[in-house]
Design an enzyme around this catalytic site. Structure first.
Site, PDB file in Angstrom:
ATOM      1  CD  GLU A 129     -14.853 -14.276  -1.929  1.00 22.15           C
ATOM      2  OE1 GLU A 129     -13.665 -14.290  -2.269  1.00 22.15           O
ATOM      3  OE2 GLU A 129     -15.229 -13.902  -0.812  1.00 22.15           O
ATOM      4  CG  HIS A 189     -12.701  -7.726  -0.787  1.00 22.03           C
ATOM      5  ND1 HIS A 189     -13.169  -8.821  -1.459  1.00 22.03           N
ATOM      6  CD2 HIS A 189     -12.811  -6.684  -1.646  1.00 22.03           C
ATOM      7  CE1 HIS A 189     -13.530  -8.472  -2.677  1.00 22.03           C
ATOM      8  NE2 HIS A 189     -13.318  -7.171  -2.824  1.00 22.03           N
ATOM      9  CD  GLU A 190     -12.270 -10.610   2.992  1.00 28.79           C
ATOM     10  OE1 GLU A 190     -11.274  -9.897   2.864  1.00 28.79           O
ATOM     11  OE2 GLU A 190     -12.720 -11.310   2.062  1.00 28.79           O
ATOM     12  CG  HIS A 244      -2.011  -3.614   0.326  1.00 31.01           C
ATOM     13  ND1 HIS A 244      -2.040  -2.281   0.669  1.00 31.01           N
ATOM     14  CD2 HIS A 244      -0.937  -3.759  -0.484  1.00 31.01           C
ATOM     15  CE1 HIS A 244      -1.021  -1.648   0.083  1.00 31.01           C
ATOM     16  NE2 HIS A 244      -0.339  -2.527  -0.634  1.00 31.01           N
ATOM     17  CD  GLU A 245      -6.284 -11.330   2.443  1.00 30.53           C
ATOM     18  OE1 GLU A 245      -7.198 -11.263   1.628  1.00 30.53           O
ATOM     19  OE2 GLU A 245      -6.460 -11.146   3.673  1.00 30.53           O
TER      20      GLU A 245
HETATM   21  C1  NOJ Z   1     -11.183 -12.891  -0.100  1.00 27.47           C
HETATM   22  C2  NOJ Z   1     -11.571 -11.846  -1.061  1.00 27.47           C
HETATM   23  O1  NOJ Z   1     -12.950 -11.584  -1.013  1.00 27.47           O
HETATM   24  C3  NOJ Z   1     -11.147 -12.302  -2.439  1.00 27.47           C
HETATM   25  O2  NOJ Z   1     -11.604 -11.396  -3.415  1.00 27.47           O
HETATM   26  C4  NOJ Z   1      -9.659 -12.439  -2.447  1.00 27.47           C
HETATM   27  O3  NOJ Z   1      -9.253 -12.926  -3.689  1.00 27.47           O
HETATM   28  C5  NOJ Z   1      -9.180 -13.397  -1.371  1.00 27.47           C
HETATM   29  N1  NOJ Z   1      -9.753 -13.043  -0.117  1.00 27.47           N
HETATM   30  C6  NOJ Z   1      -7.676 -13.408  -1.238  1.00 27.47           C
HETATM   31  O4  NOJ Z   1      -7.231 -12.157  -0.793  1.00 27.47           O
HETATM   32 CA    CA Z   2     -14.457 -12.175   0.869  1.00 26.27          CA
END
Ligand code: NOJ
Ligand code: CA
Length: 693
Positions: free
Chosen positions: A498, A473-474, A404-405
């Site tokens: 990353e 994340h974030e 889930h971005e």
């Molecule tokens: C940043 C995240 O840290 C990374 O793992 C992810 O692939 C990208 N955003 C896209 O959602």
């Molecule tokens: Ca990140």
């Protein structure tokens, strides 16, 4: 404990830690301002430092007298659902200081817990005779140190913690902060401000990790630093109106924490932050399962122009909502055939899960931060045949992991949350990686302001209702809430793997994270990189990871997490099947952990006992200097004979010149033996120790 009682008011209350090494004193001055100080082994560590809170409606800052105190000694233990230890001791002396002020009437309690390995304290606001809703503007808490100590820190930022670490001093901090660039869509704080968790080292070799525990209903804390007086002051992340928090009483703030020791290994071993969190709130935890996973992920970072988006067209055709009308770009790895290959690979090698990023509608709009960006969490792209993948994964005994971005549209995510989680359950998913890249919507908020702290907590609680595990994340940096919600398996909340593709992480970076970021909880660092030569995504610029292959294996030990990725492409693991064997073998949940050697920013050596077998594992890493790790096998039970399988840097390995040179050898070892293990510059070693007979 000693206490000097006056006629009308008490003053100068103090307690020591159970072992007597830490001494805490609390007092109010002539103006009724509360203070505390902390001594370690007979030397002042934190000098007289102010306490208090300032709200628009009520100044909980001065005019106080101490009306009473309570002390208690607690010694208990608890068993985490997963972690570094199967049993955690929670042993402290507690001092509650009751403060009262007149004209207007105000009450506040400061509760201190003094452990052998540090201090935690929080403000407790009981129901007042006056206003019971507060617009909190400032926290007065100070940490006034006694010298120009060394600081290991990253810049203060309301939105991101994805920075490299500075090793500096109070007096040199302003200069060190100048060397940092600014992240787009993030707000760096003007002035001399850093974030927690951070580490401090005194001239006498005393280490202090500064952070907070149980951040809930309150904004994250940054630290304003005065380089001249060596003092720090709490700086709460405000919303865009400048308000720190909206509080309703009764309310307890998060704990302000200091982990203290003159042995760096104790900082790594400390469970103080977890101890200050509430016990597990989930009754049945049988569905929470530590795991390893691979993912349709790194393909998008390796510079070969693969995309999360299905099409390049959407932005060119505003208003198009029917994805089947869009021309596929042919560079979209989240497609049925490719995902099946990942499932096959996971099944063949006993990897539990496969994460798929870029499976759902919305990515075409991703780059446009100005729009009201929206992802749909129940709408697969046309080339992602979910029913067939769901059945295929099930047949192969592999779990698909949801992604889930949100592009930081947290408000919209809340609206979709129930539908999204139900969609996961309907399709046999039980873990989700969430993401908040970009500037937060609602636009009034930051990534670490009170609203987002509440948002993430809400997501975790709702996920628990659906028996879903979360990797965020974030999100606001962790403060040990994973004890209360063990379905919160991991977070990113720091500069992760990353960045090996965005210019690289120097080897020292992972010698710093366990001393800082990891004290709040496990990190989804994404280790397992076997091909360190990379390209900067989108720019075709070369990037080289700060690592050898052997070091990547060691990270599974030095960066413990119940959720560990094997981040690289299956084809890169197929090139080095004997090294990949370690990733297949290494557990993600531990019965015991022993930190053998440690110095921040330089090296870490740790041994861990598998929770589900008698096998021990050792990981050792170094910065960009070669080093001999001394591995004292004193932890092995006496009487047995053991075989160690050592995955090590080849003699000519070097993170930059020769990162893929490794050797694997088997040796017989005995309890109490000391192994001298060479590590290459930027390298590491990973060892599995099994009992023979
Ligand atoms: C940043 C995240 O840290 C990374 O793992 C992810 O692939 C990208 N955003 C896209 O959602
Ligand atoms: Ca990140």
């Amino acid at each position: 404990m000693f206490m000097l009682a006056g006629v009308m008011k008490m003053a100068a209350v103090g307690i020591t830690s159970p072992n007597g090494e830490l001494l805490l004193n609390v007092d109010v001055d002539a103006k009724g301002i509360p203070y505390y100080s902390l001594d370690y082994k007979g030397h002042p560590l934190v000098k007289q430092s102010r306490l208090g809170l300032k709200a628009d409606e009520l100044a909980l800052t001065d005019g106080f007298s101490i009306t009473g105190t309570d002390t208690v000694t607690v010694d208990r233990s608890w068993q985490p659902v997963w972690g570094e230890y199967s049993d955690v001791r929670d042993h402290f002396r507690e001092l509650a200081v009751y403060l009262k002020a007149d004209n207007p009437q105000r009450k506040m309690t400061v509760r201190f817990r003094l452990f052998d390995d540090g201090l935690g304290f929080r403000y407790e606001l009981p129901v007042q005779d006056g206003p019971n809703y507060l617009t909190l503007m400032e926290e007065m808490t100070e940490f006034n140190y006694a010298g120009d100590h060394k600081l290991f820190c990253i810049p203060g930022d309301y939105d991101t913690d994805e920075y490299l670490w500075s090793e500096t001093t109070f007096s040199e901090l302003p200069e060190a902060l100048k060397s940092y660039g600014r992240h787009t869509e993030a707000q760096r704080v003007e002035g001399v401000t850093i974030q927690t968790p951070m580490l401090l080292k005194t001239g006498d070799g005393v280490y202090v990790n500064m952070h907070e525990a149980a951040l809930d209903g309150y904004p994250a804390m940054l630290l304003d630093v005065d380089p001249a007086s060596y003092s720090m002051k709490s700086h709460l992340v405000p919303d865009r109106l400048g308000v720190s928090a909206y509080l309703q009483m009764p309310f307890n703030t998060p704990w302000r924490t200091m982990i203290v020791s003159d042995d760096a290994r104790d900082i790594l071993a400390s469970q103080l932050v977890l101890n200050l969190n509430e016990p597990c709130a989930i009754e049945d935890t049988s569905w929470i399962k530590p795991m390893k996973f691979i993912g349709v992920w790194w393909e998008m970072f390796t510079g070969n122009e693969k995309t999360w988006a299905y099409s390049d067209e959407y932005l060119a055709k505003p208003g198009v909502t029917d994805y089947s009308q869009l021309k596929p770009n042919g560079r979209h790895p989240a497609n049925t055939e490719n995902v099946k290959k990942y499932i096959d690979f996971a099944a063949k090698h006993g990897i539990d899960g496969v994460l798929v990023e870029g499976w759902n509608e919305g990515w075409e709009d991703w780059a446009s931060y100005r729009k009201n960006r929206q992802f749909l969490f129940d709408k697969p792209y046309p080339d992602f045949d979910l029913p067939s993948l769901r059945d295929y994964a099930k047949e192969k005994g592999v779990k698909l992991i949801m992604h889930h971005e949100t592009a930081a549209n947290a408000a919209d995510y809340e609206l979709q949350l129930d539908r999204a989680f139900q969609f996961m359950k309907d399709n046999n998913y039980d873990a989700v990686k969430t993401g908040y890249v970009g500037a937060i919507i609602p636009r009034s908020e930051h990534h670490t302001s009170q609203w987002m702290v509440d948002h993430v907590r809400h997501v975790i609680e709702r996920a628990a209702d659906y028996q879903i595990m979360v990797d965020s994340h974030e999100a606001p940096r962790p403060t040990g809430l994973c004890r209360t919600y063990p379905n919160w398996l991991a977070q990113e909340s720091a500069r992760g793997g990353e960045f090996e593709s965005f210019g690289g992480n120097p080897p020292s970076h992972t010698c710093m994270l366990p001393f800082t970021r990891l004290k709040g909880g496990p990190m989804d660092y994404t280790p397992g990189l076997f091909e360190p030569r990379l390209s900067y995504y989108g720019e075709g610029k070369d990037s080289q990871a700060g690592t050898t292959i052997a070091r990547q294996l060691a990270l599974y030990l030095t960066m413990p997490s119940p959720l560990q990725m094997a981040c690289d492409l299956p084809e890169n693991y197929e090139r080095f099947p004997d090294a990949f064997q370690f990733i297949k073998d290494v557990p993600v949940d531990w019965a015991d952990s022993r930190y053998l050697e440690a110095e921040p920013n330089q090296y870490i050596t740790v041994a861990r006992l598998d929770k589900n077998s008698d096998d021990w594992y050792v990981g050792a890493i170094t910065d960009d200097n070669a080093r001999i790790a001394v591995i004292d096998l004193g932890f092995l039970p006496k009487g047995g004979t053991y075989e160690a399988t050592i995955y090590e840097d080849a003699p000519d390995a070097h993170w930059k010149e020769n990162p893929q040179a490794y050797r694997i050898r088997k040796v017989q070892v005995k309890p109490g033996q000391k192994l001298q293990q060479p590590l290459a510059p930027g390298g590491g070693a990973a060892i599995r120790i099994t009992k023979k007979n």
